[in-house]
Design an enzyme around this catalytic site. Structure first.
Site, PDB file in Angstrom:
ATOM      1  N   GLU A   1      -2.467   0.821  11.411  1.00 54.07           N
ATOM      2  CA  GLU A   1      -2.267   2.252  11.164  1.00 54.07           C
ATOM      3  C   GLU A   1      -2.684   3.029  12.402  1.00 54.07           C
ATOM      4  O   GLU A   1      -3.503   2.559  13.206  1.00 54.07           O
ATOM      5  CB  GLU A   1      -3.108   2.740   9.973  1.00 54.07           C
ATOM      6  CG  GLU A   1      -2.732   2.148   8.637  1.00 54.07           C
ATOM      7  CD  GLU A   1      -3.544   2.726   7.487  1.00 54.07           C
ATOM      8  OE1 GLU A   1      -4.152   3.817   7.662  1.00 54.07           O
ATOM      9  OE2 GLU A   1      -3.587   2.089   6.426  1.00 54.07           O
TER      10      GLU A   1
ATOM     11  N   ASN B   1      -4.184   6.800  12.835  1.00 58.00           N
ATOM     12  CA  ASN B   1      -4.687   7.942  12.077  1.00 58.00           C
ATOM     13  C   ASN B   1      -4.752   9.183  12.953  1.00 58.00           C
ATOM     14  O   ASN B   1      -5.419   9.175  13.998  1.00 58.00           O
ATOM     15  CB  ASN B   1      -6.086   7.632  11.536  1.00 58.00           C
ATOM     16  CG  ASN B   1      -6.070   6.479  10.550  1.00 58.00           C
ATOM     17  OD1 ASN B   1      -5.896   6.692   9.362  1.00 58.00           O
ATOM     18  ND2 ASN B   1      -6.235   5.258  11.043  1.00 58.00           N
TER      19      ASN B   1
ATOM     20  N   ARG C   1     -10.249  -5.230   1.712  1.00 55.70           N
ATOM     21  CA  ARG C   1     -10.267  -3.923   2.375  1.00 55.70           C
ATOM     22  C   ARG C   1     -11.563  -3.764   3.153  1.00 55.70           C
ATOM     23  O   ARG C   1     -12.647  -3.883   2.598  1.00 55.70           O
ATOM     24  CB  ARG C   1     -10.126  -2.800   1.351  1.00 55.70           C
ATOM     25  CG  ARG C   1      -8.874  -2.893   0.507  1.00 55.70           C
ATOM     26  CD  ARG C   1      -8.910  -1.905  -0.636  1.00 55.70           C
ATOM     27  NE  ARG C   1     -10.043  -2.150  -1.522  1.00 55.70           N
ATOM     28  CZ  ARG C   1     -10.444  -1.297  -2.456  1.00 55.70           C
ATOM     29  NH1 ARG C   1      -9.833  -0.143  -2.619  1.00 55.70           N
ATOM     30  NH2 ARG C   1     -11.474  -1.588  -3.230  1.00 55.70           N
TER      31      ARG C   1
ATOM     32  N   LYS D   1       0.826  -1.211   0.000  1.00 54.75           N
ATOM     33  CA  LYS D   1       0.000   0.000   0.000  1.00 54.75           C
ATOM     34  C   LYS D   1       0.858   1.257   0.000  1.00 54.75           C
ATOM     35  O   LYS D   1       1.989   1.252   0.516  1.00 54.75           O
ATOM     36  CB  LYS D   1      -0.955   0.013   1.202  1.00 54.75           C
ATOM     37  CG  LYS D   1      -0.303  -0.129   2.566  1.00 54.75           C
ATOM     38  CD  LYS D   1      -1.385  -0.278   3.637  1.00 54.75           C
ATOM     39  CE  LYS D   1      -0.781  -0.579   5.007  1.00 54.75           C
ATOM     40  NZ  LYS D   1      -1.828  -0.741   6.042  1.00 54.75           N
TER      41      LYS D   1
END
Length: 322
Positions: A285, A287, A237, A164
């Site tokens: 991740e 954010n 996803r 990604k």
């Protein structure tokens, strides 16, 4: 808590084009207006500097809980940003040159005393994909490189890999490459722009079928429910923008352990609103630019996450005054 109504600016994508049913920024604006704040609207292009002072083409904003008409804007007026108490930086990624320039300009407002949420230094330091790499005990096996040899070796080692970009959002540009490596060369050429652009590879986590869970932290404290974004059949996803289905769930013991690992750094950086993405046992991740999923959790759990954030902002301002 405030001695006078707060003046809150928001830098966001065009408000006319937001998704009324699920937009997190709109929830923040409702919560702020409900608490008596005056709202001011900006897009990235409305920010500028004049003689070293941060300025903006501010429009007074009112927001409504009406899917047919959710906002009203006055005419823009050139105003020093220092006239605001708070600026919510809610421009969605990509974190490109335009985004970074806007953050630099907001840094000038910070120096004049405006509380920017999240702080500009953290926005510059905490790339969504790379921030999590500071916590190797929390992440799946990963590599970041623009070198096809490094990326191919990682795929050869792990077999089932996600590739990604470092600056995407909403699941854009994510590729799942299985052990046979079909189209691996083309994928790496495209994502790395033939070896010029750093990308991330992560070992595939099969628990994605149960959802990629967004966990929200307000001023370092977790909301007790996450949003599991469950992929469509045949999709890798879970992002809602990629068609995933959002199901709220209580945080697990493992979730709380992961939160505990990152909390000290989140508090040190004075981050007020953070979204951890968790698949299975791993953070994938962290954010900090424009975390979402507030509305979905609120709708399913009766929480008021945006209200908690505005209350935390008021507490932070009160600490400054005293």
């Amino acid at each position: 808590m405030s001695q006078r109504p707060l003046k809150i600016g928001v830098v966001m994508d065009p408000i006319a084009a937001i998704a009324y049913k699920k937009d997190t920024t709109l929830a923040m604006l409702w919560a702020a207006q409900d608490r008596g704040a005056s709202l001011y609207y900006l897009e990235q292009e409305d920010l500028y500097l004049r003689d070293g002072r941060a300025m903006g083409r501010l429009r007074e904003l009112e927001v409504y809980r009406d899917p047919e008409c959710w906002y009203a804007l006055d005419e823009p007026e050139a105003t020093p940003l220092a006239e605001l108490d708070v600026i919510l930086m809610r421009k969605d990624p990509p974190v490109d040159g335009h985004f970074l320039n806007a953050v630099y300009l907001l840094g000038f407002a910070e120096r004049e005393g405006v509380l920017v949420v999240n702080p500009t230094r953290a926005l510059l330091e905490c790339n969504e994909k790379l921030f999590a790499q500071q916590f190797p005990q929390c992440i799946p096996p990963s590599v970041v490189s623009c070198d096809a040899r490094v990326l191919r070796a990682f795929h050869a080692e792990h077999g089932d890999v996600i590739f990604k970009p470092l600056d995407g959002m909403g699941g854009s540009g994510i590729f799942h490459v299985r052990p046979e490596g079909r189209n691996l060369g083309s994928i790496l050429e495209m994502l790395t722009e033939r070896g010029r652009r750093q990308i991330m590879a992560q070992r595939y986590i099969p628990e994605i079928k149960d959802g990629d869970t967004r966990i929200l932290l307000v001023d370092g404290e977790p909301i007790p429910y996450g949003l599991a974004r469950v992929p469509l059949a045949g999709e890798t996803r879970g992002n809602l923008a990629a068609g995933g289905r959002g199901v709220s769930r209580e945080l697990t013991e493992r979730d709380h352990w992961l939160i505990g690992q990152v909390q000290p750094v989140i508090r040190e950086k004075r981050l007020m609103f953070v979204g951890l993405d968790v698949i299975g046992d791993y953070i994938t991740e962290i954010n900090v630019t424009s975390p979402t999923c507030v509305r979905e959790i609120d709708d399913q759990r009766g929480t008021d996450i945006a209200g908690e954030l505005i209350d935390a902002i008021e507490r932070r301002l009160a600490e400054r005054r005293h």
